[in-house]
Design a protein around this motif. Sequence first.
Motif, PDB file in Angstrom:
ATOM      1  N   GLY A  78      -8.907  -8.740  -4.970  1.00  0.00           N
ATOM      2  CA  GLY A  78      -7.884  -7.805  -4.487  1.00  0.00           C
ATOM      3  C   GLY A  78      -6.555  -8.494  -4.242  1.00  0.00           C
ATOM      4  O   GLY A  78      -5.496  -7.955  -4.562  1.00  0.00           O
ATOM      5  N   SER A  79      -6.620  -9.710  -3.713  1.00  0.00           N
ATOM      6  CA  SER A  79      -5.376 -10.418  -3.392  1.00  0.00           C
ATOM      7  C   SER A  79      -4.723 -11.013  -4.638  1.00  0.00           C
ATOM      8  O   SER A  79      -3.556 -11.370  -4.614  1.00  0.00           O
ATOM      9  CB  SER A  79      -5.637 -11.527  -2.364  1.00  0.00           C
ATOM     10  OG  SER A  79      -6.428 -12.547  -2.950  1.00  0.00           O
ATOM     11  N   ALA A  80      -5.471 -11.093  -5.728  1.00  0.00           N
ATOM     12  CA  ALA A  80      -4.894 -11.607  -6.980  1.00  0.00           C
ATOM     13  C   ALA A  80      -4.088 -10.531  -7.704  1.00  0.00           C
ATOM     14  O   ALA A  80      -3.293 -10.836  -8.589  1.00  0.00           O
ATOM     15  CB  ALA A  80      -6.011 -12.108  -7.898  1.00  0.00           C
ATOM     16  N   MET A  81      -4.327  -9.277  -7.322  1.00  0.00           N
ATOM     17  CA  MET A  81      -3.698  -8.158  -8.043  1.00  0.00           C
ATOM     18  C   MET A  81      -2.288  -7.894  -7.541  1.00  0.00           C
ATOM     19  O   MET A  81      -1.984  -8.119  -6.375  1.00  0.00           O
ATOM     20  CB  MET A  81      -4.542  -6.889  -7.866  1.00  0.00           C
ATOM     21  CG  MET A  81      -5.930  -6.986  -8.481  1.00  0.00           C
ATOM     22  SD  MET A  81      -6.957  -5.541  -8.107  1.00  0.00           S
ATOM     23  CE  MET A  81      -6.160  -4.284  -9.110  1.00  0.00           C
ATOM     24  N   GLN A  82      -1.446  -7.380  -8.418  1.00  0.00           N
ATOM     25  CA  GLN A  82      -0.145  -6.846  -8.013  1.00  0.00           C
ATOM     26  C   GLN A  82      -0.370  -5.387  -7.599  1.00  0.00           C
ATOM     27  O   GLN A  82      -1.302  -4.744  -8.100  1.00  0.00           O
ATOM     28  CB  GLN A  82       0.846  -6.901  -9.187  1.00  0.00           C
ATOM     29  CG  GLN A  82       1.192  -8.303  -9.652  1.00  0.00           C
ATOM     30  CD  GLN A  82       1.962  -9.077  -8.581  1.00  0.00           C
ATOM     31  OE1 GLN A  82       2.782  -8.504  -7.869  1.00  0.00           O
ATOM     32  NE2 GLN A  82       1.666 -10.354  -8.464  1.00  0.00           N
ATOM     33  N   GLN A  94     -15.085  -3.090  -0.991  1.00  0.00           N
ATOM     34  CA  GLN A  94     -14.268  -2.578   0.106  1.00  0.00           C
ATOM     35  C   GLN A  94     -13.189  -3.580   0.537  1.00  0.00           C
ATOM     36  O   GLN A  94     -12.112  -3.175   0.960  1.00  0.00           O
ATOM     37  CB  GLN A  94     -15.121  -2.157   1.305  1.00  0.00           C
ATOM     38  CG  GLN A  94     -16.185  -3.130   1.745  1.00  0.00           C
ATOM     39  CD  GLN A  94     -17.534  -2.759   1.128  1.00  0.00           C
ATOM     40  OE1 GLN A  94     -17.598  -2.500  -0.058  1.00  0.00           O
ATOM     41  NE2 GLN A  94     -18.593  -2.743   1.926  1.00  0.00           N
ATOM     42  N   GLY A  95     -13.480  -4.869   0.425  1.00  0.00           N
ATOM     43  CA  GLY A  95     -12.485  -5.880   0.807  1.00  0.00           C
ATOM     44  C   GLY A  95     -11.218  -5.719  -0.013  1.00  0.00           C
ATOM     45  O   GLY A  95     -10.100  -5.802   0.519  1.00  0.00           O
ATOM     46  N   ALA A  96     -11.376  -5.458  -1.306  1.00  0.00           N
ATOM     47  CA  ALA A  96     -10.213  -5.274  -2.177  1.00  0.00           C
ATOM     48  C   ALA A  96      -9.541  -3.937  -1.888  1.00  0.00           C
ATOM     49  O   ALA A  96      -8.311  -3.833  -1.844  1.00  0.00           O
ATOM     50  CB  ALA A  96     -10.642  -5.332  -3.637  1.00  0.00           C
ATOM     51  N   GLN A  97     -10.338  -2.917  -1.658  1.00  0.00           N
ATOM     52  CA  GLN A  97      -9.757  -1.595  -1.412  1.00  0.00           C
ATOM     53  C   GLN A  97      -8.924  -1.586  -0.131  1.00  0.00           C
ATOM     54  O   GLN A  97      -7.802  -1.083  -0.106  1.00  0.00           O
ATOM     55  CB  GLN A  97     -10.869  -0.545  -1.323  1.00  0.00           C
ATOM     56  CG  GLN A  97     -11.558  -0.287  -2.650  1.00  0.00           C
ATOM     57  CD  GLN A  97     -12.533   0.878  -2.528  1.00  0.00           C
ATOM     58  OE1 GLN A  97     -13.546   0.794  -1.831  1.00  0.00           O
ATOM     59  NE2 GLN A  97     -12.228   1.978  -3.186  1.00  0.00           N
ATOM     60  N   ILE A  98      -9.478  -2.176   0.925  1.00  0.00           N
ATOM     61  CA  ILE A  98      -8.767  -2.197   2.212  1.00  0.00           C
ATOM     62  C   ILE A  98      -7.464  -2.985   2.045  1.00  0.00           C
ATOM     63  O   ILE A  98      -6.391  -2.552   2.469  1.00  0.00           O
ATOM     64  CB  ILE A  98      -9.659  -2.804   3.326  1.00  0.00           C
ATOM     65  CG1 ILE A  98     -10.874  -1.910   3.595  1.00  0.00           C
ATOM     66  CG2 ILE A  98      -8.860  -3.020   4.614  1.00  0.00           C
ATOM     67  CD1 ILE A  98     -11.966  -2.554   4.452  1.00  0.00           C
ATOM     68  N   LEU A  99      -7.580  -4.115   1.372  1.00  0.00           N
ATOM     69  CA  LEU A  99      -6.406  -4.968   1.180  1.00  0.00           C
ATOM     70  C   LEU A  99      -5.312  -4.256   0.369  1.00  0.00           C
ATOM     71  O   LEU A  99      -4.126  -4.458   0.578  1.00  0.00           O
ATOM     72  CB  LEU A  99      -6.882  -6.221   0.441  1.00  0.00           C
ATOM     73  CG  LEU A  99      -6.061  -7.459   0.483  1.00  0.00           C
ATOM     74  CD1 LEU A  99      -6.997  -8.650   0.547  1.00  0.00           C
ATOM     75  CD2 LEU A  99      -5.234  -7.545  -0.755  1.00  0.00           C
ATOM     76  N   ARG A 100      -5.729  -3.393  -0.558  1.00  0.00           N
ATOM     77  CA  ARG A 100      -4.757  -2.684  -1.394  1.00  0.00           C
ATOM     78  C   ARG A 100      -4.244  -1.402  -0.740  1.00  0.00           C
ATOM     79  O   ARG A 100      -3.435  -0.689  -1.321  1.00  0.00           O
ATOM     80  CB  ARG A 100      -5.367  -2.376  -2.759  1.00  0.00           C
ATOM     81  CG  ARG A 100      -5.459  -3.618  -3.618  1.00  0.00           C
ATOM     82  CD  ARG A 100      -6.089  -3.368  -4.951  1.00  0.00           C
ATOM     83  NE  ARG A 100      -5.410  -2.412  -5.806  1.00  0.00           N
ATOM     84  CZ  ARG A 100      -4.250  -2.630  -6.421  1.00  0.00           C
ATOM     85  NH1 ARG A 100      -3.622  -3.768  -6.267  1.00  0.00           N
ATOM     86  NH2 ARG A 100      -3.703  -1.700  -7.187  1.00  0.00           N
TER      87      ARG A 100
END
Length: 357
Positions: A78-82, A94-100
Amino acid sequence: MTKVASFDIGCTRILSPDGRAVSSLPDFAKDRDTLIFLYRAMVLTRTYDAKAVALQRTGRLGTFASSLGQEAVSVGLGSAMQPEDILVPAFREQGAQILRGVGMTELLLYWGGDERGSDFAGPREDFPISVPVGSHAPHAAGAALALKLRGEERAVVCAFGDGATSKGDVYEAMNLAGVWTLPVVFVVNNNQWAISVPRAAQTGAETLAQKAIACGFDGEQVDGNDVIAVRHVVEQALAKARSGGGPHLIEALSYRLSDHTTADDASRYRDDAEVSEHWKNDPVARFKIFLTDNENWTKADEETLLTACIDEVDKAAEEYLATEPQAPETMFDYLFADLPADLAAQRAELLKEAGHD
Ligand SMILES: Cc1ncc(C[n+]2csc(CCOP(=O)(O)OP(=O)(O)O)c2C)c(N)n1
Ligand SMILES: [Mg+2]
């Protein structure tokens, strides 16, 4: 015989399980704020998961899939994505979803059976959770095709589990992505189990990463309990995809420390000793040691962070619990633009029974 093809599969690890850097740090990992941001995201995800399990156990949530032990995979990717990239998740990201920017209240609504949870206000072009295993991979290829046809410098990240790699949908999506050079990064969240089926019974292939080779693009492994390594390899793959270099497959090696879902009891098919052994690779503990040793992370910092995460999660849970349930007939309302006659009749019957017609 002439050798006509050969390939290698590499594996990247930057932090060892005891929290030491074992290869050179990417630039983002030299910035204290970024490191703390990553740590906070993992701790928040773990706190959210624990709360969701507690809500389910007390009858206030439906079946829930925890990501305990796999926080570095979802936070790393998630943190690697723009922000303008597109996430097509399975059900443990969920970690990526929350972060985004997907709200924890929205995620809880989803697991509480409320369709409004999938209509999140956050990243509007991200896809909702896919519980059907692997069927979202062709959607990811389709979204990547759209980006390519529009000439946009964006990419798609599609996450799925080790079990999903045995699905035709996943192979078909990867094949299409390879032959059309689509901007999509496939991330296998390899937690070693597909409910009760262990990785060894899933495929005869030595790695899941090598499945990319047959589709005409590169695959690699990463230590999925090392958030720095996951972010680093996904960032590189995304940069390649955005600039026309085509797809990539990353197999993130992790372990499912929880039951499959709250509907499962994993002690029926795997040894507690195996699970205990894997706690030694806990991604959160590993990163905390790294921060303590290198960034002067103190007990007080830890306490403050934990309190803040618990407050944030409690607030989301309260909001979820205070949300008025949807009317029962809405269960018919989200699948078809024009409701088929038999379902329309059922809807009408339900309204009549409820006295709403
Ligand atoms: C198409 C389909 N078949 C079966 C299921 C039941 N099911 C839910 S999760 C799961 C295993 C998935 O394993 P994996 O892809 O490794 O993901 P994990 O749950 O380990 O994250 C199965 C078989 C489903 N949801 N969808
Ligand atoms: Mg799995």
